[in-house]
Design a protein around this motif. Sequence first.
Motif, short mmCIF file in Angstrom:
data_model
loop_
_atom_site.label_atom_id
_atom_site.label_comp_id
_atom_site.label_asym_id
_atom_site.label_seq_id
_atom_site.Cartn_x
_atom_site.Cartn_y
_atom_site.Cartn_z
N LEU A 25 -5.19 -1.00 7.35
CA LEU A 25 -4.46 -0.09 6.46
C LEU A 25 -5.37 0.97 5.85
O LEU A 25 -4.89 1.93 5.26
CB LEU A 25 -3.78 -0.89 5.34
CG LEU A 25 -2.56 -1.73 5.78
CD1 LEU A 25 -2.18 -2.70 4.68
CD2 LEU A 25 -1.40 -0.82 6.13
N GLY A 26 -6.68 0.78 5.97
CA GLY A 26 -7.62 1.78 5.48
C GLY A 26 -7.92 1.72 4.00
O GLY A 26 -8.35 2.72 3.41
N VAL A 27 -7.74 0.54 3.41
CA VAL A 27 -8.09 0.44 1.99
C VAL A 27 -9.61 0.50 1.85
O VAL A 27 -10.36 0.10 2.75
CB VAL A 27 -7.53 -0.86 1.34
CG1 VAL A 27 -6.02 -0.91 1.48
CG2 VAL A 27 -8.17 -2.10 1.93
N GLY A 28 -10.06 1.00 0.71
CA GLY A 28 -11.49 1.24 0.51
C GLY A 28 -12.32 -0.02 0.46
O GLY A 28 -13.45 -0.06 0.96
N GLN A 29 -11.78 -1.08 -0.15
CA GLN A 29 -12.49 -2.34 -0.27
C GLN A 29 -11.52 -3.49 -0.06
O GLN A 29 -10.38 -3.45 -0.54
CB GLN A 29 -13.13 -2.49 -1.66
CG GLN A 29 -14.24 -1.49 -1.95
CD GLN A 29 -14.77 -1.66 -3.36
OE1 GLN A 29 -14.04 -1.54 -4.33
NE2 GLN A 29 -16.07 -1.94 -3.48
N ALA A 30 -11.95 -4.52 0.66
CA ALA A 30 -11.12 -5.70 0.87
C ALA A 30 -12.01 -6.93 0.92
O ALA A 30 -13.10 -6.90 1.52
CB ALA A 30 -10.33 -5.57 2.17
N ALA A 31 -11.57 -8.01 0.28
CA ALA A 31 -12.38 -9.23 0.24
C ALA A 31 -11.47 -10.44 0.04
O ALA A 31 -10.33 -10.31 -0.42
CB ALA A 31 -13.41 -9.16 -0.88
N TRP A 32 -12.00 -11.62 0.38
CA TRP A 32 -11.37 -12.91 0.09
C TRP A 32 -12.31 -13.64 -0.85
O TRP A 32 -13.53 -13.60 -0.67
CB TRP A 32 -11.14 -13.69 1.37
CG TRP A 32 -10.64 -15.10 1.19
CD1 TRP A 32 -9.70 -15.52 0.29
CD2 TRP A 32 -11.04 -16.27 1.91
NE1 TRP A 32 -9.49 -16.88 0.40
CE2 TRP A 32 -10.30 -17.37 1.40
CE3 TRP A 32 -11.95 -16.50 2.95
CZ2 TRP A 32 -10.45 -18.67 1.88
CZ3 TRP A 32 -12.09 -17.79 3.44
CH2 TRP A 32 -11.35 -18.87 2.91
N VAL A 58 0.83 -1.20 0.00
CA VAL A 58 0.00 0.00 0.00
C VAL A 58 0.87 1.25 0.00
O VAL A 58 0.58 2.23 -0.72
CB VAL A 58 -0.97 -0.03 1.21
CG1 VAL A 58 -1.66 1.32 1.37
CG2 VAL A 58 -2.00 -1.13 1.03
N ALA A 59 1.95 1.25 0.76
CA ALA A 59 2.84 2.41 0.81
C ALA A 59 3.48 2.67 -0.56
O ALA A 59 3.58 3.83 -1.00
CB ALA A 59 3.92 2.21 1.86
N GLN A 60 3.88 1.61 -1.25
CA GLN A 60 4.47 1.78 -2.58
C GLN A 60 3.43 2.24 -3.59
O GLN A 60 3.72 3.04 -4.49
CB GLN A 60 5.12 0.47 -3.04
CG GLN A 60 6.40 0.10 -2.32
CD GLN A 60 7.60 0.92 -2.78
OE1 GLN A 60 7.50 2.13 -3.04
NE2 GLN A 60 8.74 0.27 -2.89
N MET A 61 2.19 1.79 -3.45
CA MET A 61 1.13 2.28 -4.33
C MET A 61 0.91 3.77 -4.10
O MET A 61 0.75 4.55 -5.05
CB MET A 61 -0.17 1.50 -4.09
CG MET A 61 -0.14 0.06 -4.59
SD MET A 61 -1.70 -0.83 -4.32
CE MET A 61 -2.76 -0.02 -5.52
#
Length: 251
Positions: free
Chosen positions: A209-216, A139-142
């Motif tokens: 990390l606060g990403v907008g969407q996360a799923a498996w 995420v930091a590199q993005m």
Amino acid sequence: MTLDIIRHPHLAGTQHGFFARGGGASSGVYKGLNCGFGSSDQKEIVQINRARAAAAVGVAPDHLVGVHQVHSAKAVVIEKPADQGEEADAMVTATKGIALGILTADCQPVLFCDTLAGVIGAAHAGWKGALDGVLDATVAQMESLGATRANIAAVIGPSISQRNYEVGPEFRDRFLSVDAGFARFFLQGNGDRFQFDLPAFGLHKLKQLGVGQAAWTGNCTYSDPDRFFSYRRSVHQKQADYGRLIAVVSL
């Protein structure tokens, strides 16, 4: 045979896929789409398999890039196809026409995108990498390429599920030494054994990390031998080696 590709709506706007075994050229214990040069499969056959995966996301075989995965927390920026092969466990790019490919066989393959910023990422997140911060580094590199956490979507692909991931007390202790709250990712098993929920831990890290969407995607590599390779299953079955699944994302 048609390739067996798992896609997810969170990654809409990218060319991507979590590739299962179907549609590959390998045989024996590698039967299907084995994409790992680190296996003892024939190199030429692995190249054919990787070319099929590359074609499925619309890039040339030499534009499907990877890193030498070592269970680290290192993420690197890829600007051109030649920028590959170093020791790392995640990649990010803002370059169109490059596909990022991660290999797994129980560990979490995690694909990322911020389609507004035109930035993608891919991470190999086993228990060690996830605990040590490989998702954080991705995420930091993005962000370094212009992505915004709230606009990032992340999807965990086929991984070993909790019911098939038995670990010892020293494994659990390592997690609890970082955060006692991590105990919730372990269920008591037989004797002193525990069942670890790797995908739930990955989702927890992503949400932290606060990403907008996360799923498996919900697929267990261990429990579906016809569809997925599994390192742990190969050990339990005393097989000489195992194939590697590939997860790919491209702008």
